[in-house]
Design an enzyme around this catalytic site. Structure first.
Site, short mmCIF file in Angstrom:
data_model
loop_
_atom_site.label_atom_id
_atom_site.label_comp_id
_atom_site.label_asym_id
_atom_site.label_seq_id
_atom_site.Cartn_x
_atom_site.Cartn_y
_atom_site.Cartn_z
N GLY A 1 41.70 35.20 41.82
CA GLY A 1 43.38 35.02 42.34
C GLY A 1 42.94 35.09 43.69
N LYS B 1 48.77 41.50 46.95
CA LYS B 1 48.17 42.05 47.55
C LYS B 1 48.54 42.32 49.03
CE LYS B 1 44.93 44.13 45.13
NZ LYS B 1 42.99 44.64 45.12
N CYS C 1 43.01 38.63 47.72
CA CYS C 1 42.12 38.65 46.82
C CYS C 1 42.17 40.04 44.91
CB CYS C 1 41.57 38.08 46.83
SG CYS C 1 40.93 37.08 48.23
N ASP C 2 41.78 39.14 43.91
CA ASP C 2 41.77 40.14 43.45
C ASP C 2 40.91 39.22 42.22
OD1 ASP C 2 42.20 41.63 40.18
OD2 ASP C 2 42.50 42.65 42.12
N SER C 3 39.63 40.17 41.48
CA SER C 3 38.78 39.02 40.70
C SER C 3 39.19 39.86 39.37
CB SER C 3 37.67 39.23 41.10
OG SER C 3 37.39 38.54 42.16
#
Length: 212
Positions: free
Chosen positions: A107, A54, A70-72
């Site tokens: 992340g 991203k 970000c990624d969750s």
């Protein structure tokens, strides 16, 4: 001064930055999340790879700004769970996790002038033993359908979280402590971004007021 660019369309991540005194440029990144997830087996590597993708998709357009990707994902029983998307999947997910513990991994990839800071925030979540009626009612609100782990901490989902161990802002979607460490690694101060609009100008906000 550089600006902060949020490579996400998440209202929660935007709200975290705004409540912390920052008005970012919002430029959602569109990447093939399913392909990235399929290419990795380690949970931390997976969320970091998503965050890196991203940030990489957006940073070329903002070479002199701080870009946050970000990624969750929720880790439960050794499996990563993303957004349920449908009411049926949301109800199934909640029947699986109600009354249990899981780990939310978020992340982060933060870039600035060719440098990258990559790390993952991990927080333990203790889910309440929510009743079937509440699970159905919560699903009908639509709130959990597009949330990693099918819950929020800061809104209606807060009713059904008994305890967390870790960084609350990471659970919401963006870790302020982690972003602070990234800014410091770039030689920047957090307070440099308080009270400035997305164009990089001083918005006339007292930096003391930016905390509230």
């Amino acid at each position: 001064m550089p600006r902060i660019v949020l490579a996400s369309q998440s209202p929660s991540r935007l709200a975290i930055l705004r409540s912390a005194g920052v008005e970012p440029v919002v430029r959602p990144a569109h990447v093939d999340e399913r392909a990235i997830e399929a290419a990795h087996t380690d949970p931390r590597e997976t969320v970091q790879a998503l965050a890196v993708a991203k940030a990489a998709a957006i940073s070329p357009d903002f070479p002199d700004d701080v870009v946050i990707g970000c990624d969750s994902l929720l880790l439960i029983d050794g499996h990563l769970q993303g957004k349920p998307h449908t009411p049926e999947a949301t109800v199934d997910r909640w029947h699986q996790q109600a009354g249990r513990s899981a780990e939310l991994l978020t992340g982060h990839c933060i870039t600035f002038r060719g440098e990258s800071f990559v790390d993952t925030g991990a927080t333990r979540i203790d889910f309440a033993a929510a009743s079937d009626n509440d699970i159905e009612a919560y699903t009908r609100t639509g709130e959990p359908l597009e949330c990693a782990g099918a819950f929020t901490l800061e809104a209606l989902g807060g009713w059904f979280i008994d305890r967390i161990e870790g960084d609350p802002s990471s659970v919401i979607g963006l870790s302020l402590p982690l972003v602070r460490r990234a800014l410091y690694s770039f030689g920047l101060d957090v307070s440099d971004f308080w009270g400035r609009d997305a164009g990089g100008a001083d918005a006339g906000i007292d930096r003391r007021d930016a905390l509230f």
